[in-house]
Scaffold this motif. Structure first.
Motif, PDB file in Angstrom:
ATOM      1  N   ALA A  46      26.953  44.266  76.350  1.00  0.00           N
ATOM      2  CA  ALA A  46      25.969  43.796  77.329  1.00  0.00           C
ATOM      3  C   ALA A  46      26.393  44.156  78.753  1.00  0.00           C
ATOM      4  O   ALA A  46      25.538  44.305  79.639  1.00  0.00           O
ATOM      5  N   ALA A  47      27.691  44.321  78.982  1.00  0.00           N
ATOM      6  CA  ALA A  47      28.192  44.651  80.311  1.00  0.00           C
ATOM      7  C   ALA A  47      28.242  46.158  80.569  1.00  0.00           C
ATOM      8  O   ALA A  47      28.507  46.579  81.698  1.00  0.00           O
ATOM      9  N   ASP A  97      31.305  37.307  69.656  1.00  0.00           N
ATOM     10  CA  ASP A  97      30.929  37.079  71.056  1.00  0.00           C
ATOM     11  C   ASP A  97      31.464  38.188  71.951  1.00  0.00           C
ATOM     12  O   ASP A  97      30.774  38.661  72.864  1.00  0.00           O
ATOM     13  N   ALA A  98      32.693  38.624  71.691  1.00  0.00           N
ATOM     14  CA  ALA A  98      33.301  39.667  72.507  1.00  0.00           C
ATOM     15  C   ALA A  98      32.546  40.984  72.374  1.00  0.00           C
ATOM     16  O   ALA A  98      32.380  41.724  73.358  1.00  0.00           O
ATOM     17  N   SER A 133      24.110  48.576  77.165  1.00  0.00           N
ATOM     18  CA  SER A 133      23.517  47.238  77.249  1.00  0.00           C
ATOM     19  C   SER A 133      22.077  47.213  76.762  1.00  0.00           C
ATOM     20  O   SER A 133      21.586  46.170  76.306  1.00  0.00           O
ATOM     21  N   PHE A 160      29.309  41.369  71.666  1.00  0.00           N
ATOM     22  CA  PHE A 160      28.056  41.243  72.418  1.00  0.00           C
ATOM     23  C   PHE A 160      28.311  41.320  73.922  1.00  0.00           C
ATOM     24  O   PHE A 160      27.587  42.008  74.649  1.00  0.00           O
ATOM     25  N   GLU A 161      29.332  40.621  74.378  1.00  0.00           N
ATOM     26  CA  GLU A 161      29.607  40.583  75.817  1.00  0.00           C
ATOM     27  C   GLU A 161      30.027  41.950  76.350  1.00  0.00           C
ATOM     28  O   GLU A 161      29.603  42.360  77.440  1.00  0.00           O
ATOM     29  N   THR A 162      30.846  42.670  75.585  1.00  0.00           N
ATOM     30  CA  THR A 162      31.321  43.983  76.030  1.00  0.00           C
ATOM     31  C   THR A 162      30.173  44.973  76.147  1.00  0.00           C
ATOM     32  O   THR A 162      30.050  45.685  77.165  1.00  0.00           O
TER      33      THR A 162
END
Length: 391
Positions: A212-213, A205-206, A218, A208-210
């Motif tokens: 994506a930001a 998850d981390a 992204s 993907f989140e990193t």
């Protein structure tokens, strides 16, 4: 040393775009035995554990494909650990082969023969593997392109363990060089007990989140998959000139400063003259690379297996990806705290290193420089364990 850039040796594998194990119930490992040793040369016990938390064993398929090192032919491996030469007649499943091994139906004595290739783990459906004829008319593997939206396998989440298993031992790694979707870890036992590729808790998850930001990276993030920036460049969703400003700074800097690169063959000193980085000691000139060359570790940064130019090019390529060339005139550097600090760096690779237990990952093809790749080897290997880790 055998590394990722040499894994898929022998007969070349045709890529449309680019194993073996045993498992029981989800979350439970079945340990392989050596029953198949007599039938398959070098049979290496392999087990697979499904800790994904998302997919049951009935939703996971394995594929073991590559080059049979005893015949130098492309092959696939069945659930008995026996390699079979590929044939165009294998294309019986809507134009594709079906070399899949259901995870829940694997025998407890699964083994890996002498071969070089990939173990695919696919979730939720079959991969599109087709047999085609190569330039010499020989049957060849055409493997899935998980980074191409138009590829029939794009919607099937899958990742791979790459390996070479021969008389010298077992050499294997996990890889994010092309794309990332299914988190995998490997453990190799034998003379040593080594593990790599395992993400920290919440790591997927981390990651993907990193990304994506990130305003640039992204674009590489899809719903449940991240494609590597080089392939994003080919698809028109990643800037073709991303590394150009940094490369320009490097080339300008080393026009007036010596660059020292140390390999197993010695230390080589280079300076930029015009558009070339020229070294002493018989190293071939390195032309000014493009962003594509940096991301694919190819073109101007191609690393021939010559023991001289190849290692120097790999070190320069790794330093460009890690953005350390302007910080140190002595390469390679080995302090990961100093990697990826520049605004222009391979932040796709960086995020995997940040969220793995051992800090190692294969985010680009030269990530093995200074042993930062998720790679293990053992000359007396006794078993390989593959784990689908939590999503």
């Amino acid at each position: 040393m055998i590394n990722r850039r040499l894994f898929l040796g022998g007969a070349s594998i045709a890529a449309a775009t680019p194993l073996l194990g045993t498992v029981g119930c989800a979350g439970q490992t079945q340990t392989a035995s050596t029953v198949n040793n007599a039938a398959n040369a070098g049979a290496l016990p392999v087990s697979v554990t499904n800790n994904s938390g998302r997919y049951g064993d009935d939703e996971v398929l394995l594929y073991i494909v590559g080059t049979d090192l005893t015949t130098d032919q492309h092959c696939w491996v069945d659930s008995n650990g026996t390699p079979h030469p590929v044939s165009v007649d294998d294309n019986t499943d809507d134009g594709y082969t079906d070399y899949s091994i259901p995870l829940g139906a694997l025998p407890a004595d699964m083994t890996l023969p002498y071969m070089s290739g990939r173990i695919y783990l696919a979730t939720g459906g079959k991969l599109g593997i087709r047999i085609v004829e190569d330039g010499n008319g020989n049957p060849a593997l055409q493997l899935p392109a998980g980074w191409v939206e138009e590829d029939d396998s794009f919607d099937i989440l899958h990742d791979t363990v790459e390996f070479t298993h021969n008389e010298d031992g077992m050499f294997c790694n996990t890889s994010m060089v092309d794309q990332f979707s299914v988190p995998l870890g490997i453990r190799l036992t034998g003379d040593d007990d080594q593990s790599t590729g395992f993400l920290l808790p919440g790591g997927r998850d981390a990651i993907f989140e990193t990304l994506a930001a990130d305003p640039v990276f992204s674009s590489l993030v899809f719903e449940d998959r991240i494609i590597a920036p080089g392939h994003g460049l080919n698809s028109g969703i990643f800037p073709t000139d991303y590394f150009d400003p940094y490369i320009d700074q490097v080339w300008s800097h080393y026009a007036g400063t010596d660059l020292s690169v140390t390999t197993n063959a010695g230390t080589f000193t280079g300076r930029v003259e015009g558009d070339e980085l020229l070294f002493d000691g018989g190293v071939s000139p390195i032309a000014k690379p493009s962003t594509r060359d940096v991301l694919f570790c190819d073109g101007a940064l191609a690393a021939p297996n010559d023991g001289i130019t190849g290692p120097v090019a790999a070190i320069v390529g790794a330093a460009l990806n890690r953005s350390t060339l302007l910080d140190s005139a002595e390469q390679p550097t080995n302090d990961p705290a100093q990697f990826y600090l520049n605004e222009i760096a391979n932040h796709y690779a960086a995020v995997f290193h940040e969220h793995t237990e051992d800090g190692k990952a294969y985010g680009f093809a030269f990530d093995d420089v200074e042993d930062f790749a998720s790679y293990v080897q053992d000359h007396g290997a006794s078993g390989l364990e593959i784990t689908l880790t939590p999503f």
